[in-house]
Write a protein that holds these residues in place. Structure first.
Motif, PDB file in Angstrom:
ATOM      1  N   VAL A   1       0.846  -1.195   0.000  1.00 13.91           N
ATOM      2  CA  VAL A   1       0.000   0.000   0.000  1.00 13.91           C
ATOM      3  C   VAL A   1       0.883   1.247   0.000  1.00 13.91           C
ATOM      4  CG1 VAL A   1      -1.716   1.330   1.276  1.00 13.91           C
ATOM      5  CG2 VAL A   1      -1.852  -1.177   1.224  1.00 13.91           C
ATOM      6  N   ALA A   2       1.826   1.294   0.934  1.00 13.78           N
ATOM      7  CA  ALA A   2       2.709   2.449   1.055  1.00 13.78           C
ATOM      8  C   ALA A   2       3.954   2.024   1.814  1.00 13.78           C
ATOM      9  CB  ALA A   2       2.025   3.599   1.784  1.00 13.78           C
ATOM     10  N   ALA A   3       5.058   2.711   1.527  1.00 17.12           N
ATOM     11  CA  ALA A   3       6.316   2.413   2.199  1.00 17.12           C
ATOM     12  C   ALA A   3       7.032   3.717   2.513  1.00 17.12           C
ATOM     13  CB  ALA A   3       7.206   1.525   1.334  1.00 17.12           C
ATOM     14  N   ILE A   4       7.917   3.653   3.506  1.00 19.33           N
ATOM     15  CA  ILE A   4       8.647   4.845   3.916  1.00 19.33           C
ATOM     16  C   ILE A   4      10.040   4.437   4.392  1.00 19.33           C
ATOM     17  CG2 ILE A   4       7.665   4.747   6.255  1.00 19.33           C
ATOM     18  CD1 ILE A   4       7.699   7.849   6.238  1.00 19.33           C
ATOM     19  N   THR A   5      11.043   5.220   3.993  1.00 25.80           N
ATOM     20  CA  THR A   5      12.410   4.941   4.415  1.00 25.80           C
ATOM     21  C   THR A   5      12.690   5.643   5.746  1.00 25.80           C
ATOM     22  OG1 THR A   5      13.320   6.898   3.329  1.00 25.80           O
ATOM     23  CG2 THR A   5      13.100   4.892   1.993  1.00 25.80           C
ATOM     24  N   THR A   6      13.854   5.366   6.318  1.00 29.42           N
ATOM     25  CA  THR A   6      14.218   6.038   7.563  1.00 29.42           C
ATOM     26  C   THR A   6      14.346   7.541   7.353  1.00 29.42           C
ATOM     27  OG1 THR A   6      16.525   5.520   7.069  1.00 29.42           O
ATOM     28  CG2 THR A   6      15.389   4.061   8.598  1.00 29.42           C
ATOM     29  N   GLY A   7      14.675   7.946   6.154  1.00 30.51           N
ATOM     30  CA  GLY A   7      14.811   9.374   5.847  1.00 30.51           C
ATOM     31  C   GLY A   7      13.511  10.066   5.518  1.00 30.51           C
ATOM     32  N   GLY A   8      12.435   9.288   5.425  1.00 35.15           N
ATOM     33  CA  GLY A   8      11.129   9.878   5.184  1.00 35.15           C
ATOM     34  C   GLY A   8      10.657   9.847   3.742  1.00 35.15           C
ATOM     35  N   SER A   9      11.411   9.257   2.842  1.00 36.70           N
ATOM     36  CA  SER A   9      10.942   9.119   1.464  1.00 36.70           C
ATOM     37  C   SER A   9       9.805   8.116   1.417  1.00 36.70           C
ATOM     38  CB  SER A   9      12.081   8.659   0.558  1.00 36.70           C
ATOM     39  OG  SER A   9      13.104   9.622   0.513  1.00 36.70           O
ATOM     40  N   THR A  10       8.758   8.482   0.678  1.00 38.71           N
ATOM     41  CA  THR A  10       7.553   7.650   0.655  1.00 38.71           C
ATOM     42  C   THR A  10       7.241   7.145  -0.740  1.00 38.71           C
ATOM     43  OG1 THR A  10       6.165   9.610   0.402  1.00 38.71           O
ATOM     44  CG2 THR A  10       6.556   8.827   2.639  1.00 38.71           C
ATOM     45  N   ASN A  11       6.481   6.065  -0.759  1.00 39.78           N
ATOM     46  CA  ASN A  11       6.039   5.468  -2.010  1.00 39.78           C
ATOM     47  C   ASN A  11       4.637   4.936  -1.788  1.00 39.78           C
ATOM     48  OD1 ASN A  11       6.197   4.352  -4.660  1.00 39.78           O
ATOM     49  ND2 ASN A  11       6.619   2.356  -3.739  1.00 39.78           N
ATOM     50  N   TYR A  12       3.729   5.172  -2.735  1.00 45.41           N
ATOM     51  CA  TYR A  12       2.340   4.745  -2.600  1.00 45.41           C
ATOM     52  C   TYR A  12       1.896   3.990  -3.852  1.00 45.41           C
ATOM     53  CZ  TYR A  12       2.034   8.308   1.095  1.00 45.41           C
ATOM     54  OH  TYR A  12       2.228   9.061   2.228  1.00 45.41           O
ATOM     55  N   VAL A  13       1.010   3.046  -3.646  1.00 48.62           N
ATOM     56  CA  VAL A  13       0.352   2.433  -4.784  1.00 48.62           C
ATOM     57  C   VAL A  13      -0.617   3.463  -5.357  1.00 48.62           C
ATOM     58  CG1 VAL A  13      -1.516   1.419  -3.413  1.00 48.62           C
ATOM     59  CG2 VAL A  13      -0.822   0.350  -5.562  1.00 48.62           C
ATOM     60  N   ASP A  14      -0.812   3.442  -6.656  1.00 50.88           N
ATOM     61  CA  ASP A  14      -1.614   4.474  -7.324  1.00 50.88           C
ATOM     62  C   ASP A  14      -3.020   4.605  -6.733  1.00 50.88           C
ATOM     63  OD1 ASP A  14      -0.295   3.991 -10.711  1.00 50.88           O
ATOM     64  OD2 ASP A  14       0.459   5.133  -8.999  1.00 50.88           O
ATOM     65  N   SER A  15      -3.614   3.495  -6.337  1.00 48.08           N
ATOM     66  CA  SER A  15      -5.008   3.510  -5.889  1.00 48.08           C
ATOM     67  C   SER A  15      -5.217   4.260  -4.575  1.00 48.08           C
ATOM     68  CB  SER A  15      -5.530   2.083  -5.759  1.00 48.08           C
ATOM     69  OG  SER A  15      -4.773   1.358  -4.809  1.00 48.08           O
ATOM     70  N   VAL A  16      -4.150   4.516  -3.820  1.00 48.66           N
ATOM     71  CA  VAL A  16      -4.317   5.215  -2.542  1.00 48.66           C
ATOM     72  C   VAL A  16      -3.628   6.570  -2.515  1.00 48.66           C
ATOM     73  CG1 VAL A  16      -4.427   2.979  -1.370  1.00 48.66           C
ATOM     74  CG2 VAL A  16      -2.283   4.281  -1.332  1.00 48.66           C
ATOM     75  N   ARG A  17      -2.849   6.855  -3.552  1.00 50.92           N
ATOM     76  CA  ARG A  17      -2.115   8.129  -3.571  1.00 50.92           C
ATOM     77  C   ARG A  17      -3.092   9.286  -3.501  1.00 50.92           C
ATOM     78  NH1 ARG A  17       0.831   7.122  -7.619  1.00 50.92           N
ATOM     79  NH2 ARG A  17       2.601   6.297  -6.444  1.00 50.92           N
ATOM     80  N   GLY A  18      -2.815  10.229  -2.603  1.00 54.78           N
ATOM     81  CA  GLY A  18      -3.702  11.364  -2.406  1.00 54.78           C
ATOM     82  C   GLY A  18      -4.766  11.140  -1.342  1.00 54.78           C
ATOM     83  N   ARG A  19      -4.984   9.888  -0.965  1.00 58.03           N
ATOM     84  CA  ARG A  19      -5.987   9.576   0.058  1.00 58.03           C
ATOM     85  C   ARG A  19      -5.331   9.079   1.351  1.00 58.03           C
ATOM     86  NH1 ARG A  19      -9.436   5.498  -0.600  1.00 58.03           N
ATOM     87  NH2 ARG A  19      -8.095   4.280  -2.012  1.00 58.03           N
ATOM     88  N   PHE A  20      -4.214   8.378   1.214  1.00 57.84           N
ATOM     89  CA  PHE A  20      -3.518   7.804   2.367  1.00 57.84           C
ATOM     90  C   PHE A  20      -2.197   8.532   2.579  1.00 57.84           C
ATOM     91  CE2 PHE A  20      -5.302   3.165   2.092  1.00 57.84           C
ATOM     92  CZ  PHE A  20      -6.593   3.680   2.056  1.00 57.84           C
TER      93      PHE A  20
END
Length: 125
Positions: free
Chosen positions: A48-67
């Motif tokens: 669904v979403a991931a985050i590195t220790t530095g705060g970089s994030t990644n989201y699946v398209d279906s939740v981007r903007g909502r989560f």
């Protein structure tokens, strides 16, 4: 040994919001990336979403903007703010942490994946 415990799931109407939390404990000295996954009945477990220790994030398209995924590195906690929920978001949500094996104050290259037990999110239409 590492334990991940999720909380915050529940039943919500479409359009509503929920906040999931994940608390990591144990040998978390070398914790690195963390993420939320979900698994709906009869489907595979997907990121669904991931985050590195530095705060970089990644989201699946279906939740981007909502989560929104966030973490508190000092407390070894991970969060997922979920808004504008849809029935398609119904699933068991799992917390995952990538943790390198530690040796004293050093983090080795050997990495393990740890999973929580999951928390159910149900969105009614």
């Amino acid at each position: 040994q590492v334990q991940l415990v999720e909380s915050g799931g529940g039943l919500v109407q479409a359009g509503g919001s929920l906040r999931l939390s994940c608390a990591a404990s144990g040998d978390t000295f070398c914790i690195s990336s963390m993420g939320w996954y979900r698994q709906a009945p009869g489907k595979e477990r997907d990121l669904v979403a991931a985050i590195t220790t530095g705060g970089s994030t990644n989201y699946v398209d279906s939740v981007r903007g909502r989560f929104t995924i966030s973490r508190d590195n000092a407390k070894d906690k991970l969060y997922l703010e979920m808004g504008s929920l849809k029935p398609d978001d119904t699933a068991v949500y799992y917390c995952k942490a990538d943790i390198n094996k530690s040796y004293g104050s050093r983090c080795l290259s050997l990495r393990y994946d740890y999973w929580g037990q999951g928390t159910q999110v149900t969105v009614s239409s």
